[in-house]
Scaffold this motif. Structure first.
Motif, PDB file in Angstrom:
ATOM      1  N   ARG A 119       0.824  -1.201   0.000  1.00 34.77           N
ATOM      2  CA  ARG A 119       0.000   0.000   0.000  1.00 34.77           C
ATOM      3  C   ARG A 119       0.868   1.267   0.000  1.00 34.77           C
ATOM      4  N   THR A 120       1.931   1.255   0.820  1.00 34.75           N
ATOM      5  CA  THR A 120       2.840   2.408   0.880  1.00 34.75           C
ATOM      6  C   THR A 120       3.563   2.602  -0.449  1.00 34.75           C
ATOM      7  N   ASP A 121       3.973   1.483  -1.081  1.00 32.21           N
ATOM      8  CA  ASP A 121       4.642   1.589  -2.381  1.00 32.21           C
ATOM      9  C   ASP A 121       3.738   2.220  -3.421  1.00 32.21           C
ATOM     10  N   GLY A 122       2.454   1.871  -3.388  1.00 38.45           N
ATOM     11  CA  GLY A 122       1.518   2.436  -4.347  1.00 38.45           C
ATOM     12  C   GLY A 122       1.309   3.923  -4.159  1.00 38.45           C
ATOM     13  N   GLU A 123       1.435   4.396  -2.926  1.00 40.20           N
ATOM     14  CA  GLU A 123       1.196   5.808  -2.632  1.00 40.20           C
ATOM     15  C   GLU A 123       2.447   6.672  -2.766  1.00 40.20           C
ATOM     16  N   LYS A 124       3.613   6.133  -2.386  1.00 44.59           N
ATOM     17  CA  LYS A 124       4.809   6.967  -2.245  1.00 44.59           C
ATOM     18  C   LYS A 124       5.961   6.573  -3.154  1.00 44.59           C
ATOM     19  N   ASP A 125       5.770   5.564  -4.003  1.00 45.43           N
ATOM     20  CA  ASP A 125       6.859   5.127  -4.874  1.00 45.43           C
ATOM     21  C   ASP A 125       6.312   4.934  -6.283  1.00 45.43           C
ATOM     22  N   LYS A 126       7.183   4.592  -7.217  1.00 47.96           N
ATOM     23  CA  LYS A 126       6.766   4.399  -8.596  1.00 47.96           C
ATOM     24  C   LYS A 126       7.422   3.134  -9.132  1.00 47.96           C
ATOM     25  N   MET A 127       6.613   2.176  -9.546  1.00 45.29           N
ATOM     26  CA  MET A 127       7.116   0.903 -10.061  1.00 45.29           C
ATOM     27  C   MET A 127       6.044   0.244 -10.906  1.00 45.29           C
ATOM     28  N   GLY A 128       6.443  -0.786 -11.646  1.00 47.69           N
ATOM     29  CA  GLY A 128       5.481  -1.510 -12.453  1.00 47.69           C
ATOM     30  C   GLY A 128       4.772  -2.605 -11.695  1.00 47.69           C
ATOM     31  N   ALA A 129       5.527  -3.324 -10.843  1.00 48.78           N
ATOM     32  CA  ALA A 129       4.942  -4.452 -10.111  1.00 48.78           C
ATOM     33  C   ALA A 129       5.748  -4.714  -8.855  1.00 48.78           C
ATOM     34  N   VAL A 130       5.113  -5.465  -7.922  1.00 45.99           N
ATOM     35  CA  VAL A 130       5.771  -5.927  -6.704  1.00 45.99           C
ATOM     36  C   VAL A 130       5.692  -7.450  -6.689  1.00 45.99           C
ATOM     37  N   LEU A 131       6.831  -8.111  -6.436  1.00 45.96           N
ATOM     38  CA  LEU A 131       6.868  -9.565  -6.288  1.00 45.96           C
ATOM     39  C   LEU A 131       7.123  -9.915  -4.831  1.00 45.96           C
ATOM     40  N   ARG A 132       6.410 -10.921  -4.363  1.00 50.00           N
ATOM     41  CA  ARG A 132       6.647 -11.457  -3.022  1.00 50.00           C
ATOM     42  C   ARG A 132       7.070 -12.917  -3.155  1.00 50.00           C
ATOM     43  N   LEU A 133       8.292 -13.222  -2.733  1.00 51.95           N
ATOM     44  CA  LEU A 133       8.796 -14.586  -2.733  1.00 51.95           C
ATOM     45  C   LEU A 133       8.741 -15.115  -1.304  1.00 51.95           C
ATOM     46  N   GLY A 134       7.848 -16.074  -1.067  1.00 56.31           N
ATOM     47  CA  GLY A 134       7.660 -16.609   0.273  1.00 56.31           C
ATOM     48  C   GLY A 134       8.686 -17.662   0.650  1.00 56.31           C
ATOM     49  N   ARG A 135       8.646 -18.076   1.918  1.00 55.32           N
ATOM     50  CA  ARG A 135       9.620 -19.060   2.411  1.00 55.32           C
ATOM     51  C   ARG A 135       9.412 -20.442   1.785  1.00 55.32           C
ATOM     52  N   ASN A 136       8.208 -20.722   1.302  1.00 56.27           N
ATOM     53  CA  ASN A 136       7.945 -22.022   0.685  1.00 56.27           C
ATOM     54  C   ASN A 136       7.992 -21.949  -0.844  1.00 56.27           C
ATOM     55  N   PHE A 137       8.732 -20.956  -1.360  1.00 55.25           N
ATOM     56  CA  PHE A 137       8.815 -20.797  -2.808  1.00 55.25           C
ATOM     57  C   PHE A 137       9.432 -22.018  -3.475  1.00 55.25           C
ATOM     58  N   ASP A 138      10.515 -22.562  -2.902  1.00 56.91           N
ATOM     59  CA  ASP A 138      11.221 -23.674  -3.538  1.00 56.91           C
ATOM     60  C   ASP A 138      10.306 -24.885  -3.728  1.00 56.91           C
ATOM     61  N   SER A 139       9.631 -25.289  -2.671  1.00 61.71           N
ATOM     62  CA  SER A 139       8.795 -26.482  -2.746  1.00 61.71           C
ATOM     63  C   SER A 139       7.649 -26.297  -3.737  1.00 61.71           C
ATOM     64  N   GLU A 140       7.036 -25.128  -3.773  1.00 60.23           N
ATOM     65  CA  GLU A 140       5.935 -24.887  -4.695  1.00 60.23           C
ATOM     66  C   GLU A 140       6.424 -24.789  -6.137  1.00 60.23           C
ATOM     67  N   GLU A 142       9.060 -26.277  -7.411  1.00 52.90           N
ATOM     68  CA  GLU A 142       9.475 -27.606  -7.877  1.00 52.90           C
ATOM     69  C   GLU A 142       8.276 -28.462  -8.277  1.00 52.90           C
ATOM     70  N   THR A 143       7.163 -28.329  -7.585  1.00 50.97           N
ATOM     71  CA  THR A 143       5.967 -29.121  -7.887  1.00 50.97           C
ATOM     72  C   THR A 143       5.057 -28.445  -8.901  1.00 50.97           C
ATOM     73  N   GLY A 144       5.261 -27.151  -9.131  1.00 50.79           N
ATOM     74  CA  GLY A 144       4.437 -26.431 -10.084  1.00 50.79           C
ATOM     75  C   GLY A 144       3.107 -25.985  -9.540  1.00 50.79           C
ATOM     76  N   THR A 145       2.927 -26.037  -8.226  1.00 51.74           N
ATOM     77  CA  THR A 145       1.668 -25.603  -7.599  1.00 51.74           C
ATOM     78  C   THR A 145       1.939 -24.331  -6.793  1.00 51.74           C
ATOM     79  N   ILE A 146       1.914 -23.189  -7.464  1.00 53.50           N
ATOM     80  CA  ILE A 146       2.214 -21.918  -6.818  1.00 53.50           C
ATOM     81  C   ILE A 146       0.982 -21.398  -6.095  1.00 53.50           C
ATOM     82  N   LYS A 147       1.105 -21.199  -4.781  1.00 59.36           N
ATOM     83  CA  LYS A 147       0.019 -20.632  -3.971  1.00 59.36           C
ATOM     84  C   LYS A 147       0.508 -19.403  -3.213  1.00 59.36           C
ATOM     85  N   ASP A 148       1.281 -19.643  -2.162  1.00 60.28           N
ATOM     86  CA  ASP A 148       1.778 -18.533  -1.335  1.00 60.28           C
ATOM     87  C   ASP A 148       3.260 -18.242  -1.586  1.00 60.28           C
TER      88      ASP A 148
END
Length: 418
Positions: A119-140, A142-148
């Protein structure tokens, strides 16, 4: 001529305003150069090495707008994974040449903190997108089931968001295929082997190709030098105006008429005034040199003698120009207003306060009529070790002096005939 120069300098030394500009402007410029600041201007993505890489942010609230993008789609990444696979994903996005990746490592970031940051980035910064890489990124991944493990927040209407989604699908597909091929083996090794079969790609930036590549540190140095040049220009402009005041008063007091009776031509009289301006420029440069002893030479990005030579040539141009304006106007108040207008408009249009990269071609063309714009370009060349900067410095100074003296001689003759 020598007597006129001496009398002009004596009158200047009795003027408290002259002493203020003689001492204050060089010292203020030195303090500006000594300032420890970063992100003073939009950064270039590729530095002197020209290699695109992930930009690391020192804090979660770091602003990505400072880094410009140079035509790339800017993506801010909150990386809670910190794994080899997340590193691989971000590097592949960077290597594509279409994206600028700015990463903040956030291993302990909660979901609430993430949404607040977005929310702060949208109000006070300028960018095209925000990515969030979670702690369970590797397991998801590898299996191809991206959730969190991976979340994408689109922050603009830029159509390149479709390119981002396609690139993410391709990279995640590679990771899934490598995981299936590796089994219990090293996925990264399999990914490297897969990439060897892909033809090498060379990314070349065409936008701004004629401009010099400066590192982030050099961009900060150039910006500070621009501020210092603006302050020094003020000192040189009013130094010339104070000399013009002496010429105006001498005309009113009939001193010029008595000088003519000594067979001294008007050309030699005004030449003496211009030489007085050159002497004052030397004095301002000398005070500036004293202030530079407080500044390490690496902060300037060039040798001290080179910087002082540039300051003197700038002073020669502006002291002569303001002197000429004052003599042509023939009025002290009008001369003061013209001096302030000359300083403020020339510094702004030259890009000393803010970059002019995003302006239209008309403004850019006008900026090259300002001496400071040329001196700023010369600064960039000298910072990058381009010796052509010295040639351009001499040629630009000579060109402006020829124009000023030519227009001045015609203007003074026209005014005297009136």
């Amino acid at each position: 001529m020598r007597i006129i120069i001496k009398s002009t300098l004596k009158l200047l030394f009795r003027n408290l305003g002259f002493w203020f500009f003689l001492i204050a402007t060089p010292l203020l410029s030195s303090l500006i150069l000594k300032t420890e600041q970063t992100n003073l201007s939009s950064y270039e993505v590729a530095g002197a090495e020209g290699a695109a890489k992930i930009t690391e942010l020192d804090a979660i609230d770091g602003k990505v707008a400072y880094y410009g993008g140079k035509g790339r789609y800017v993506i801010k990444v909150y990386d809670a994974s910190g794994s080899e696979l997340s590193e691989y994903l971000l590097n592949k996005l960077t290597e594509s040449g279409a994206f600028l990746i700015c990463r903040a490592k956030t291993p302990d970031m909660t979901e609430e903190a993430l949404m607040e940051a977005v929310r702060t980035d949208g109000e006070k910064d300028k960018m095209g997108a925000v990515l969030r890489l979670g702690r369970n990124f590797d397991s998801e991944a590898e299996t191809g089931t991206i959730k969190d493990g991976l979340k994408v927040f689109i922050m603009s209407d830029d159509a390149r968001k479709d390119v981002l989604f396609n690139e993410l699908k391709m990279i995640l597909g590679q990771i899934r295929s490598a995981s299936a091929s590796a089994g219990d083996g090293d996925i990264i090794a399999v990914l490297k082997e897969m990439n060897r079969a892909i033809p090498e790609k060379s990314v070349e930036i065409l936008a701004g190709k004629d401009s010099l590549n400066l590192t982030n540190e050099q961009v900060d140095q150039r910006t500070l030098i621009g501020y210092a040049l603006a302050i020094m220009t003020l000192g040189f402009v009013f130094a010339g105006i104070f000399i013009a005041h002496t010429a105006i008063n001498e005309q009113k007091d009939m001193v010029l008429t008595r000088i003519r009776l000594t067979n001294l031509t008007e050309a030699r009289y005004f030449a003496a005034k211009f030489l007085s301006g050159a002497i004052v420029s030397v004095m301002l440069t000398a005070v500036m040199s004293a202030g530079l002893f407080l500044i390490p030479s690496e902060k300037l990005g060039m040798a001290r003698p080179t910087f002082l030579m540039m300051i003197f040539f700038l002073g020669l141009i502006f002291s002569s120009l303001s002197l000429l304006l004052g003599i042509l106007l023939g009025n002290v108040m009008s001369a003061n207003i013209a001096a302030f207008t000359l300083w403020s408009l020339s510094s702004m249009l030259a890009g000393l306060y803010f970059p002019l990269d995003a302006t239209n071609n008309t403004v850019k063309a006008i900026s090259y009529l300002m001496p400071q714009k040329w001196f700023l370009d010369i600064t960039e060349r000298l910072m990058t070790g381009d010796n052509k900067g010295y040639i351009i410095l001499v040629c630009v100074t000579a060109a402006f002096m020829v124009i000023i003296l030519s227009l001045g001689s015609v203007g003074i003759k026209f005014r005297n005939n009136e």
